[in-house]
Design a protein around this motif. Structure first.
Motif, short mmCIF file in Angstrom:
data_model
loop_
_atom_site.label_atom_id
_atom_site.label_comp_id
_atom_site.label_asym_id
_atom_site.label_seq_id
_atom_site.Cartn_x
_atom_site.Cartn_y
_atom_site.Cartn_z
N TYR A 20 0.83 -1.20 0.00
CA TYR A 20 0.00 0.00 0.00
C TYR A 20 0.87 1.26 0.00
N SER A 73 2.56 1.77 -3.36
CA SER A 73 1.70 2.14 -4.49
C SER A 73 0.98 3.49 -4.28
N HIS A 74 1.11 4.07 -3.09
CA HIS A 74 0.51 5.41 -2.85
C HIS A 74 1.57 6.43 -2.48
N LYS A 75 2.80 6.16 -2.89
CA LYS A 75 3.93 7.00 -2.45
C LYS A 75 3.75 8.47 -2.88
N ARG A 113 1.38 10.27 -2.50
CA ARG A 113 0.63 11.02 -1.48
C ARG A 113 1.54 11.60 -0.38
N GLU A 143 0.47 11.12 5.37
CA GLU A 143 -0.27 12.12 4.56
C GLU A 143 -0.43 13.43 5.32
#
Ligand SMILES: Cc1ncc(COP(=O)(O)O)c(C=O)c1O
Length: 381
Positions: free
Chosen positions: A265, A268-270, A272, A372
């Motif tokens: 996770y 794949s959301h780096k 953000r 985030e």
């Protein structure tokens, strides 16, 4: 023999001394002699096995015997237990007594133990670089795989080939890949060690160390040395470790799958948290073919994040809720550590994460959510 959850629960049944299902905690340090067998001590009186009578708890005691019987079965080789992982590492260096130790940059405590031995015996400590040119018969090569703190692996088969060609011994510290993630013997190890404090203990409430060898005679020599070095685990710790072994398979498999999901996770959301997370390091992100083969049961449950600044590191560890800011790894509860707090040699922007048994989606929300917030500037001093 493959790892067996049946053995973790029943491997020590033959050592039941009472009808209790949970073995009793024996606090006695000394045990009454058998009046029918009154003999003077011999050199071998210090040689304790699980079939010996109990004499004095520094030689052996009921729960340490039970532990060794179970561990010998699940680790697929004669196994000796110690009061900590570092006591186990010390025992190996004392036993092998190499003139030269090849050591990677590894868990800082193992580096410190090697320096003590070197101070006493003159043992030379060398890095792993150009091993094939330097390694000789009688040398000991220490590999930590997966490595602490990154959770990444090196190619053990390749190392084994070079080490054995030179006639040296290969020690693998497999703390970050406990069973059932793999059977470390399959990758050329001559000696396997674990800090039992971590996944074998699994509850952050005991210290222990584990050494497995190929030959029962060597295990017996280690036990004899342990009698006089005084490093057998104490009674309560032995009981706690035995209790933990019963649930080891499900704990380790869930921690491994939680960690892999979390790393997937985060990677794949780096985008953000692009100005917070510089790099994510874990075996599941390594592309080489040997990686999966070397961890057939799943990736280790520890990974690292490299952030851009120390301030970001401090903000992260202060603001996660489920991930508690503490050192160590392997327990049921997830931990996060600004590694500079305990390892004086660590990269100052390094965060080590030990993934526990909580719900994976809750862990994602906590860690990714905090990253985030740092990215957006929502968290400040
Ligand atoms: C890879 C590794 N080896 C050895 C040790 C030492 O184990 P212990 O703390 O049980 O002495 C640790 C502790 O963190 C470790 O991570």
């Amino acid at each position: 023999m493959p790892f067996s959850s049946t053995a973790t629960i029943h491997g020590d049944d033959r050592l039941n001394r009472v009808s209790d299902v949970a073995p009793p905690i024996n606090v006695s340090t000394t045990f009454r002699y058998d009046d029918e067998h009154l003999e003077p001590a011999t050199i071998s009186t210090g040689t304790h096995t699980s079939d010996s009578p109990m004499i004095y708890s520094r030689l052996g005691h009921p729960n340490a015997d039970r532990l060794e019987v179970v561990l010998t079965e699940i680790l697929d080789g004669p196994t000796v237990v110690y009061a900590s992982g570092l006591a186990a590492y010390h025992a190996i260096l004392i036993h092998v007594n190499p003139k030269r130790l090849f050591q990677p940059h590894c868990y800082h405590g193992c580096e410190a133990v090697a320096k003590i031995i070197s101070r006493i015996s003159g043992m030379e400590i060398l890095p792993l670089e150009n091993l094939e040119d330097k390694c000789q018969s009688g040398d000991l090569v220490h590999l930590e795989d997966p490595g602490n703190p990154y959770g990444e692996v090196v190619n053990l088969d390749e190392f084994a080939e070079k080490i054995h060609r030179a006639g040296a011994l290969m020690l693998v510290d497999s703390t970050l890949a406990p069973p059932p993630l793999r059977n470390t013997w399959e990758f050329g190890a001559d000696i396997v060690m674990h800090s039992g404090t971590k996944y074998f203990g699994g509850h952050s409430d005991l210290l222990s160390g584990i050494v497995s060898v190929r030959d029962e005679k060597v295990a017996q020599q280690l036990r004899n040395d342990r009698t006089y070095l005084g490093t057998i685990p104490a009674s309560l710790e032995s009981y706690l470790l035995l209790r933990s072994l019963r649930t080891m398979e499900i704990r380790v498999l869930k921690q491994s799958s939680n960690c892999t999901r979390l790393v997937e996770y985060l990677a794949s959301h780096k985008d953000r948290y692009n100005s917070v997370v510089k790099d994510i390091r874990h075996a599941s992100l390594q592309k080489e073919e040997f990686v999966k083969k070397q961890l057939p049961g799943g990736y280790g449950p520890v990974f690292s994040l490299l952030l851009f600044s120390q301030e970001q590191c401090k903000l992260l560890v202060k603001n996660t809720v489920l991930f508690q800011h503490a050192t160590s790894l392997g327990g049921a509860e997830s931990l996060i550590e600004w590694r500079a707090m305990s390892d004086p040699f660590a990269n100052r922007n390094l965060i080590r994460v030990s993934v526990g048994l909580e719900n994976a989606e809750d862990l994602i929300e906590d860690l990714a959510g905090t990253l985030e917030k740092i990215e957006k500037g929502d968290l400040t001093w």
